[in-house]
Every structure is written in structure tokens, then in C-alpha cells.
Design an enzyme around this catalytic site. Sequence first.
Site, PDB file in Angstrom:
ATOM      1  CE1 TYR A 133      22.955 -22.826  49.068  1.00 41.50           C
ATOM      2  CE2 TYR A 133      24.615 -24.545  48.913  1.00 41.50           C
ATOM      3  CZ  TYR A 133      24.059 -23.371  48.446  1.00 41.50           C
ATOM      4  OH  TYR A 133      24.588 -22.740  47.355  1.00 41.50           O
ATOM      5  CE  LYS A 163      21.264 -24.428  46.468  1.00 40.97           C
ATOM      6  NZ  LYS A 163      22.045 -23.713  45.433  1.00 40.97           N
ATOM      7  CD  GLU A 207      27.138 -24.782  38.163  1.00 43.26           C
ATOM      8  OE1 GLU A 207      25.890 -24.803  38.101  1.00 43.26           O
ATOM      9  OE2 GLU A 207      27.793 -25.574  38.856  1.00 43.26           O
ATOM     10  CG  LEU A 228      22.487 -26.714  41.559  1.00 42.48           C
ATOM     11  CD1 LEU A 228      22.762 -27.865  42.515  1.00 42.48           C
ATOM     12  CD2 LEU A 228      22.366 -25.406  42.329  1.00 42.48           C
TER      13      LEU A 228
END
Length: 287
Positions: A33, A151, A183, A207
Site C-alpha cells: 500500500y 510497504k 522506526e 521503511l
Amino acid sequence: MTRTVYVNGDYLPEDEAKISIFDRAFLMADGVYEVTSVLGGKLIDFDGHLKRLERSLNELEIKKPAAFDDLIEIHRKLVELNGIDEGLVYLQVTRGAPGDRDFAFPDPETTEPTLVLFTQAKPGLADSPAAKTGIKVISIDDIRWGRRDIKTVQLLYPSMGKMMAKKAGADDAWMVEDGFVTEGTSNNAYIVKDGVIITRNLGTDILHGITRAAVLRFAREAQMKVEERPFTIDEVKAADEAFFTSASAFVMPVVAMDGETIGDGVPGPVSLRLREIYLEESRAVAV
């Protein structure tokens, strides 16, 4: 008012949108996504999101949807149909529904992917009150799979992390692996020490944030010093300031970690300046 959404070539009222119960995203979290912000009715960092989407699809061997080259027009039409001035466009591509449930997936070229998009109105997105006060985070173990650079829609643990933060009276969680911050649950993490912006270097463990890339570019253009390396929770607590970046929050100051104040306990000058630069520059080139 009922939103108009996009499903496999059709613009539909949201209550009429349907996909197969055999879609592999539903059964296997087999999909990817992107979320693109909208400011002033225009798309922010669209090209970056499109490139990352293509990379994610390639990494998972998911065929590009037939409408891939039309995605900017689809985004723009949904923004127009739903009257979005400030908000988000969510896009999801899944491997589709090739047949009955099976762990093995068929030849990508023989399976038509599912493409879904919808908008979310977020009035005041750029003028977030949280950006003026800063947010609080907690630390949690990072127990996700190893390919966080893709992702995917595998968001159960990040969702649990946000709930852990909520139960602890905080706003978000930063994940820790082997003693170092990876993260946030849905964002890239940064600290500032002695004027140096520090953020984890790119790899398969985080990411590759589109907002991250833009913010670091703007920081360097503004003659700010940037260091890309892992950092610890102790470094966070001893930092002069901290912040995170994401497509929907832009640059968000962080003022506490695990109940301990970071810096002066208020948004610092570096994060506030970077937020200002990011919004100004992104608005100027929005599409």
C-alpha cells in the site's frame, strides 16, 4: 456524504465496493500500500510514492495493475469527487484472488491484482495541534518480519504498538531491535544532538520513507548536518530534541520517551524549522 472509492477500474459509492473473500490480502496479508497526502487539493510527493509502490510490487513479484500508468489521474479524480482539500489518498494493490486458499501463489503474470483506492478527509492536517506541543512515545521490542523496506499490509504489530502506547498514556511507540531504534509504528525516527540530525541508515530493517528522503534533502540544502546511523533509547533520552516523519504527519516533534522528557520538553528549533521547510517546499511542487 458517502465517499466515492475506486475498485478495479470502477468508481463506486463506498457501501457498494466489494472484493472476493479469496483475495490474498484478506487471507495472507499478501499486498502492498501507499498513502499520499493532499494539501490544497493537490498531491504531495506523488512521484516518490509511485516509485516505492513499484519497488514493493517487484520485491513481492506482484504484477503491476493494468491501471498503474493512470494512478495519478485516479488519485486526482477521487480528490475531486470527494472534495478533499486536506487529507489522504490510500492505495492498496494485492495479489488478487487467483482461486481457492493456498500458501503457494501462482505465476504473477497469470493473476490479476486487486487495486483499491479511497480518500480520507483530514481538515487541519498541515496545522496539527500536536506539532505545536509535541508528542510522547514509548519503546517496544521490534518483532516484525525482516523485510520492513517493503510497504506491505502486514500492520498487526504496528497497530498493537500504537495500542500499547495509548494504554501507557503516550501517542506512539518507537521499536527497538538489538538495542537500537529501528522506526516508529508508522514513521521514521530521528534525534538531534549538538545540532546534528541523526536517523537510522536505510536497509531492509526500516521503511524507505518518502517524507524521510525529502526532509533529509531539505536539511542538507539548509546546511544542517545529517548523520545516518542507528541510535539507542539512551541517546533518545539524552538528545536535545527528537521527531519523526511520515506522509500524514510530515515532521512531528517528540518531547518524551518512556516518561522521560527529551530536551526542554517542547518542540525544538530543528524539528519546527524542518516542518516549515517541508510544508513550504512540498506545497510548491504538489501535483
